[in-house]
Design an enzyme around this catalytic site. Structure first.
Site, PDB file in Angstrom:
ATOM      1  N   HIS A 118      -1.513   1.011  -4.259  1.00  0.00           N
ATOM      2  CA  HIS A 118      -2.481   2.545  -4.591  1.00  0.00           C
ATOM      3  C   HIS A 118      -0.906   3.764  -4.996  1.00  0.00           C
ATOM      4  O   HIS A 118      -1.133   4.942  -4.538  1.00  0.00           O
ATOM      5  CB  HIS A 118      -1.855   3.217  -2.612  1.00  0.00           C
TER       6      HIS A 118
ATOM      7  N   GLN B  27       1.029  -1.247  -0.133  1.00  0.00           N
ATOM      8  CA  GLN B  27      -0.501   0.042   0.008  1.00  0.00           C
ATOM      9  C   GLN B  27       1.188   0.791  -0.203  1.00  0.00           C
ATOM     10  O   GLN B  27       0.227   2.504   0.018  1.00  0.00           O
ATOM     11  CB  GLN B  27      -1.180  -0.060   1.575  1.00  0.00           C
TER      12      GLN B  27
ATOM     13  N   VAL C  62       8.832  -4.717  11.921  1.00  0.00           N
ATOM     14  CA  VAL C  62       8.867  -5.731  11.606  1.00  0.00           C
ATOM     15  C   VAL C  62      10.591  -5.342  11.324  1.00  0.00           C
ATOM     16  O   VAL C  62      10.419  -6.636  10.249  1.00  0.00           O
ATOM     17  CB  VAL C  62       8.353  -4.756  10.333  1.00  0.00           C
TER      18      VAL C  62
HETATM   19  P1  NAD Z   1      -0.965   2.857   8.098  1.00  0.00           P
HETATM   20  O1  NAD Z   1      -0.555   4.116   8.660  1.00  0.00           O
HETATM   21  O2  NAD Z   1      -2.527   2.973   8.377  1.00  0.00           O
HETATM   22  O3  NAD Z   1      -0.709   2.094   9.353  1.00  0.00           O
HETATM   23  C1  NAD Z   1       0.295   1.656  10.030  1.00  0.00           C
HETATM   24  C2  NAD Z   1       0.576   0.583  10.703  1.00  0.00           C
HETATM   25  O4  NAD Z   1       2.556   0.346  11.351  1.00  0.00           O
HETATM   26  C3  NAD Z   1      -0.002   0.951  12.358  1.00  0.00           C
HETATM   27  O5  NAD Z   1      -1.077  -0.229  12.241  1.00  0.00           O
HETATM   28  C4  NAD Z   1       1.183   0.614  13.285  1.00  0.00           C
HETATM   29  O6  NAD Z   1       0.991  -0.161  14.279  1.00  0.00           O
HETATM   30  C5  NAD Z   1       2.405  -0.586  12.378  1.00  0.00           C
HETATM   31  N1  NAD Z   1       3.686   0.054  12.524  1.00  0.00           N
HETATM   32  C6  NAD Z   1       3.733   1.125  13.074  1.00  0.00           C
HETATM   33  N2  NAD Z   1       5.289   1.622  12.588  1.00  0.00           N
HETATM   34  C7  NAD Z   1       5.732  -0.288  12.780  1.00  0.00           C
HETATM   35  C8  NAD Z   1       6.636  -1.141  12.912  1.00  0.00           C
HETATM   36  N3  NAD Z   1       8.082  -0.046  13.777  1.00  0.00           N
HETATM   37  N4  NAD Z   1       7.085  -2.621  13.156  1.00  0.00           N
HETATM   38  C9  NAD Z   1       5.071  -3.105  12.806  1.00  0.00           C
HETATM   39  N5  NAD Z   1       3.924  -2.238  12.867  1.00  0.00           N
HETATM   40  C10 NAD Z   1       4.356  -1.421  12.463  1.00  0.00           C
HETATM   41  O7  NAD Z   1      -0.570   2.033   7.156  1.00  0.00           O
HETATM   42  P2  NAD Z   1      -1.480   1.401   6.243  1.00  0.00           P
HETATM   43  O8  NAD Z   1      -2.179   0.935   6.517  1.00  0.00           O
HETATM   44  O9  NAD Z   1      -0.283   0.550   5.189  1.00  0.00           O
HETATM   45  O10 NAD Z   1      -2.408   2.260   5.353  1.00  0.00           O
HETATM   46  C11 NAD Z   1      -2.457   2.895   4.478  1.00  0.00           C
HETATM   47  C12 NAD Z   1      -2.211   4.108   3.687  1.00  0.00           C
HETATM   48  O11 NAD Z   1      -1.289   4.396   4.308  1.00  0.00           O
HETATM   49  C13 NAD Z   1      -1.973   3.515   2.778  1.00  0.00           C
HETATM   50  O12 NAD Z   1      -2.533   4.546   1.486  1.00  0.00           O
HETATM   51  C14 NAD Z   1      -0.754   3.976   2.270  1.00  0.00           C
HETATM   52  O13 NAD Z   1      -1.264   4.559   0.798  1.00  0.00           O
HETATM   53  C15 NAD Z   1      -1.172   5.297   2.845  1.00  0.00           C
HETATM   54  N6  NAD Z   1       0.796   5.803   3.451  1.00  0.00           N
HETATM   55  C16 NAD Z   1       1.575   5.140   2.962  1.00  0.00           C
HETATM   56  C17 NAD Z   1       2.815   5.952   3.271  1.00  0.00           C
HETATM   57  C18 NAD Z   1       4.065   5.123   2.849  1.00  0.00           C
HETATM   58  O14 NAD Z   1       4.553   4.558   1.722  1.00  0.00           O
HETATM   59  N7  NAD Z   1       5.388   4.885   3.408  1.00  0.00           N
HETATM   60  C19 NAD Z   1       2.904   6.182   4.655  1.00  0.00           C
HETATM   61  C20 NAD Z   1       2.207   6.547   5.206  1.00  0.00           C
HETATM   62  C21 NAD Z   1       0.198   5.976   4.925  1.00  0.00           C
END
Ligand code: NAD
Length: 253
Positions: free
Chosen positions: A124, A106, A238
């Site tokens: 996405h 995502q 992770v």
């Molecule tokens: P989210 O932000 O909804 O959730 C992130 C999850 O990761 C949380 O439940 C949190 O508890 C968990 N988390 C955080 N750090 C962690 C770690 N070190 N180890 C294990 N778990 C950890 O993200 P999502 O579910 O990907 O939501 C989807 C939306 O957010 C997508 O549309 C995506 O495109 C977007 N998004 C993308 C990015 C990116 O590209 N890096 C960043 C932020 C949001």
């Protein structure tokens, strides 16, 4: 839960699987310095609202959309260029060695590609590109973001249409081919792993429900909606568990 025993069992399930995939979310890139949207320290509801990034906002007010989009992007990647972390590298090892068939992500940050993963399905889209909704042409994202930062709001394509980041905005459908491939792999999977996703954003979050049996494993610092139905839930980072699995399994196939 016996963490070590469950990690060993999951490694065995992965080794024995004909088809195995991972669905990744923003948590995978947290250790690269990119904040998540939800979960502890998530940025939604802080300075940013989902409605600011809805496709209807882009269509109604592309200049305001781009202004907010640049602020979001610069908050997500303050130094411009985040690097892959140990979790991205572990998934590259697991995928390129054939243990995993694909990484379904995502994330829009391009870090699975940067880590060298061969099979990445970007559900996405990607920040690496922008697209012109009027003529359909695409081009590199960063030069267009630079134009927006310099005050061109919205940055426009040669045809006059406002560029749109080539990502799935709220209210938009997933890219058809990527979604179809993700659904096919999910249905075929003997092991479906979820890493660093809150599993709160549909339709990606509904993928685990499309499995036809097999093992479901979820790695997340917080509890997710699949906590009770998953075969394994690892409330861990992770960047710890994925390298451990890659170390155990790489070289076995
Ligand atoms: P989210 O932000 O909804 O959730 C992130 C999850 O990761 C949380 O439940 C949190 O508890 C968990 N988390 C955080 N750090 C962690 C770690 N070190 N180890 C294990 N778990 C950890 O993200 P999502 O579910 O990907 O939501 C989807 C939306 O957010 C997508 O549309 C995506 O495109 C977007 N998004 C993308 C990015 C990116 O590209 N890096 C960043 C932020 C949001």
């Amino acid at each position: 839960m016996d963490f070590d025993q469950d990690a060993r069992r999951l490694a065995t399930d992965l080794r024995d699987a004909d088809t195995a995939v991972v669905l990744t979310g923003a948590g995978l890139s947290a250790a690269s310095g990119i904040p998540t949207f939800r979960g502890d320290d998530g940025i939604w509801g802080d300075d940013f609202e989902e409605s600011d990034f809805h496709v209807s906002r882009f269509e109604r007010d592309p200049a305001g959309f781009w202004d907010d989009r640049i602020a979001l992007y610069d908050r997500m990647e303050p130094d411009g260029g985040a690097e892959p972390n140990a979790a991205h590298r572990a998934l590259a090892t697991l995928t390129n060695s054939g243990i995993l068939d694909a990484v379904i992500t995502q994330n829009t940050d391009g870090l699975h590609h940067a880590a060298g993963t061969d099979e990445v399905i970007e559900l996405h889209g990607t920040n690496a590109r922008v697209v012109c909704p009027r003529c359909g042409s695409t081009t590199d994202g960063e030069p267009i973001r630079e134009r927006a930062r310099a005050g061109e709001l919205p940055p426009r394509c040669e045809c006059g249409g406002p560029y749109k980041p080539d990502v799935v905005l709220f209210g938009e459908l997933l890219p058809r081919d990527a979604h179809r491939r993700a659904k096919e792999l999910t249905a075929a999977s003997d092991v479906f792993l979820v890493a660093g996703s809150s599993l709160r954003v549909d339709p990606a979050a509904s993928l685990p429900a499309r499995r036809r049996g097999g093992t479901l494993a979820v790695i997340n610092l917080e509890r997710t909606r699949y906590a009770d139905s998953a075969d394994y839930t690892f409330r861990t980072d992770v960047t710890e568990l994925l390298p451990e699995l890659a170390d155990r399994l790489s070289g076995e196939r």
